[in-house]
Design a protein around this motif. Structure first.
Motif, short mmCIF file in Angstrom:
data_model
loop_
_atom_site.label_atom_id
_atom_site.label_comp_id
_atom_site.label_asym_id
_atom_site.label_seq_id
_atom_site.Cartn_x
_atom_site.Cartn_y
_atom_site.Cartn_z
N GLN A 168 4.73 -5.98 -7.56
CA GLN A 168 5.88 -5.86 -6.68
C GLN A 168 7.19 -5.73 -7.47
N ARG A 181 22.20 -4.95 4.63
CA ARG A 181 21.69 -5.70 3.47
C ARG A 181 20.45 -6.50 3.85
N LEU A 221 12.22 -4.11 1.59
CA LEU A 221 11.69 -4.24 0.24
C LEU A 221 10.42 -5.08 0.22
N ASN A 222 10.41 -6.10 1.07
CA ASN A 222 9.22 -6.96 1.14
C ASN A 222 8.00 -6.20 1.60
N GLU A 223 8.25 -5.18 2.39
CA GLU A 223 7.13 -4.41 2.94
C GLU A 223 6.83 -3.18 2.10
N THR A 224 7.68 -2.92 1.14
CA THR A 224 7.52 -1.70 0.35
C THR A 224 6.65 -1.98 -0.88
N ILE A 282 22.34 -7.80 -4.45
CA ILE A 282 21.98 -7.94 -3.04
C ILE A 282 20.47 -8.22 -2.90
N TYR A 313 13.98 2.84 -5.06
CA TYR A 313 14.51 1.65 -5.72
C TYR A 313 13.36 0.72 -6.12
N SER A 314 12.44 0.54 -5.18
CA SER A 314 11.28 -0.31 -5.44
C SER A 314 10.43 0.26 -6.58
N ILE A 366 23.50 -3.41 -6.30
CA ILE A 366 22.24 -3.30 -5.54
C ILE A 366 21.30 -4.45 -5.92
N LEU A 368 22.82 4.49 -2.01
CA LEU A 368 22.24 3.23 -1.54
C LEU A 368 23.30 2.14 -1.53
N LEU A 421 24.51 -0.08 1.63
CA LEU A 421 24.42 -1.55 1.61
C LEU A 421 25.77 -2.19 1.89
N ASN A 427 6.39 -10.97 3.93
CA ASN A 427 7.71 -11.36 4.38
C ASN A 427 7.81 -12.83 4.76
N LYS A 458 7.65 -16.26 2.31
CA LYS A 458 8.61 -16.51 1.25
C LYS A 458 8.80 -17.99 0.91
N ARG A 515 10.89 -2.20 -10.54
CA ARG A 515 12.33 -2.14 -10.39
C ARG A 515 13.06 -2.97 -11.44
N PHE A 569 17.62 -4.11 4.17
CA PHE A 569 17.22 -3.70 2.81
C PHE A 569 16.21 -4.71 2.23
N ARG A 570 16.55 -5.98 2.34
CA ARG A 570 15.67 -7.01 1.78
C ARG A 570 14.34 -7.08 2.54
N GLU A 571 14.45 -6.92 3.85
CA GLU A 571 13.24 -6.97 4.68
C GLU A 571 12.31 -5.80 4.32
#
Lengths: 198, 326
Positions: free
Chosen positions: A25, B38, B45-48, A108, B14-15, A105, B27, B31, A4, A7, A29, B41-43
């Motif tokens: 990563q 939102r 995703l970084n950890e997923t 975003i 999603y990931s 989606i 989803l 969002l 995180n 970035k 998707r 969601f982005r945060e």
């Protein structure tokens, strides 16, 4: 792995491990995204691979905060290019308008809420561009042929012109589309299948 | 809470690239509720970490892509050279450390002639590991949050005090036994390779013999181990069993292996390994047992995500180095 807080980091294009991490990563998707539009898993896979390759070949260092953005736009553009060829090959593309939520989606996720044009609209614009370059009579003939599905003879009768001229107009329009959308093989009769784009 | 959980599942899907159309809509609606969602969601995703269903297909895509980008590094000769070179560096590092320890022992020895029992202390802090060479040439790998101590007369009196976990490769010396002292028992050897795990908060002290022989001493009690045997002292009882010793010493090669380990202990090990605080609010999990392996280059989030699906819990990244499990 890329965390995180990392970035703003840059990574070297020769850093294999960092590449592995990013590929792991993003590949799943993005491949899913591409598949929704191109409807072919192998094509989708190629598109995502090429997006990674094009970025890595161009850059010596990868800026992680803009990388996501580039990667996504590359995949999206490759999808649109593929769809253009599909249009020329008269493939039915109604499905691309069904992906409204998906596009939102991904917008975003990858573009941080920045505006994004729908792929269907983008394709429509591309078609409009080619159409607007056609001479008025050529355009008229072509629309009657594809949109209303009239036969060449019927067009000739309606417009009061020679059937040979109708064939010439259609051939000119097809050539323009092939030149712009880059497909020499396809026979362009897509409007019957893709009428709402007109 | 229900909602939070299902959103996490949607983000994971999603990931993974496996959202179904109805889930996409769900989803999207979430969002669209707020900018906060939102950001979250982005945060997340970084950890997923995406879970790849078709590993073969994914690996071939990765290999294909890499073959076009990292061609020059495919030469095996280069890798061999690298490997050799690296081993030399590692060896040099061990030697330097050994010399440093010897110097500090000598220094303290000289400065405190009146004090024969000058201590030398080596620690591996939480989240890190160390490798040291003792004055007699024996090698010690220290796991996270572990300390060894020995006197400056180590050469004639090979005694090491251990708190935490260490793997020993002891130089042969028939005249001088090598002794590892823990709070619960001592391990006496002559020349051998073994692992001792003696963390205070573990509730047991474990010794695993890889090669040679060791003697366990506790008061008047004496026990001998054979290679491949592991002994646990728990609630005053010794329990011996045959094990795969690779699992017990995997940590020294930066692998995280565990075999029938309770969830509570597994989490405690992860905390040490990654220097994080993990709070478990679901007590039903604590007694379940797990086996598995992770490599060191996986992040704590990757490890937890993998476990999450296996065990069926949810975790939350609460802030700097703090995670809760529900």
């Amino acid at each position: 792995m890329i965390q995180n807080q990392g970035k703003n980091r840059t990574i070297s294009a020769t850093d294999e491990k960092a590449f592995d991490g990013l590929f792991r990563q993003y590949f799943p998707r993005l491949e899913a995204y591409a598949r929704k539009f191109v409807l072919d898993a192998n094509v989708a896979q190629d598109i995502v691979q090429e997006a990674f390759i094009s970025i890595w070949e161009k850059e010596t260092t990868i800026q992680l905060n803009t990388f996501e953005n580039f990667l996504f736009i590359s995949v999206r553009n490759a999808c649109i290019n593929y769809l253009k060829k599909q249009v020329v090959e008269q493939k039915k593309l109604e499905h691309i308008k069904e992906n409204l939520w998906v596009e939102e989606i991904y917008r975003i996720d990858f573009l941080k809420d920045a505006p994004l044009k729908l792929i269907a609209d983008e394709l429509q614009d591309e078609i409009d561009k080619v159409m607007s370059d056609l001479p008025p009579r050529c355009k008229e003939v072509f629309k009657l042929s594809r949109e209303e599905g009239l036969k060449n003879r019927e067009i000739a009768e309606r417009l009061g012109i020679n059937i040979k001229n109708v064939e010439r107009h259609i051939s000119t329009a097809l050539q323009k589309f092939r030149a712009k959308f880059g497909n020499e093989l396809g026979v362009l009769v897509f409007f019957a299948l893709f009428p709402s784009l007109l | 809470m229900e909602k939070g959980n299902s959103i996490n599942i949607l983000i994971q899907k999603y990931s993974n690239g496996t959202l179904k159309p109805a889930e996409e809509e769900q989803l999207y609606l979430w969002l669209n509720e707020s900018a906060l969602n939102r950001d979250l969601f982005r945060e997340r995703l970084n950890e997923t970490v995406p879970e790849v269903k078709d590993q073969v297909r994914f690996n071939s895509a990765l290999a294909k892509t890499k073959s076009r980008l990292f061609k020059e590094q495919k030469s095996s000769r280069k890798i061999q050279f690298k490997g050799k070179f690296r081993r030399w560096i590692e060896l040099a590092a061990v030697l330097v450390l050994g010399i440093l320890i010897k110097v500090s022992v000598d220094y303290f020895g000289a400065a405190n002639l009146d004090n024969e029992n000058q201590l030398c202390k080596i620690a591996a802090p939480i989240g890190q590991k160390s490798q040291v060479m003792l004055p007699d040439g024996s090698k010690v790998w220290l796991n996270s949050e572990s300390v060894i101590e020995f006197n400056n007369n180590f050469a004639s009196n090979r005694v090491v005090k251990l708190e935490g976990e260490a793997y020993f490769e002891v130089e042969k010396d028939k005249d001088h036994a090598f002794q590892v002292q823990t709070k619960s028992y001592n391990v006496v050897v002559h020349g051998t390779r073994f692992n001792v795990m003696a963390y205070d908060d573990l509730g047991y002290t474990q010794t695993t013999l890889v090669e040679g022989s060791v003697e366990i001493q506790r008061g008047k009690q004496q026990l001998f181990l054979e290679p491949g045997e592991q002994i646990n002292l728990q609630n005053g009882q010794f329990i011996e069993r045959k094990v795969n010793t690779d699992i017990a010493i995997a940590w020294k090669d930066n692998k995280f292996r565990f075999d029938s380990v309770k969830f509570s202990e597994l989490i405690r090990r992860l905390e040490r390994w990654y220097d994080v605080d993990i709070e478990i609010s679901n007590s039903a999990l604590l007694e379940q047992e797990f086996s598995g392996v992770f490599k060191n280059d996986e992040t704590i989030f990757q490890v937890l995500t993998a476990l999450k699906y296996y065990v069926g819990f949810e975790y939350k990244h609460e802030g700097f180095r703090k995670i809760t499990i529900k």
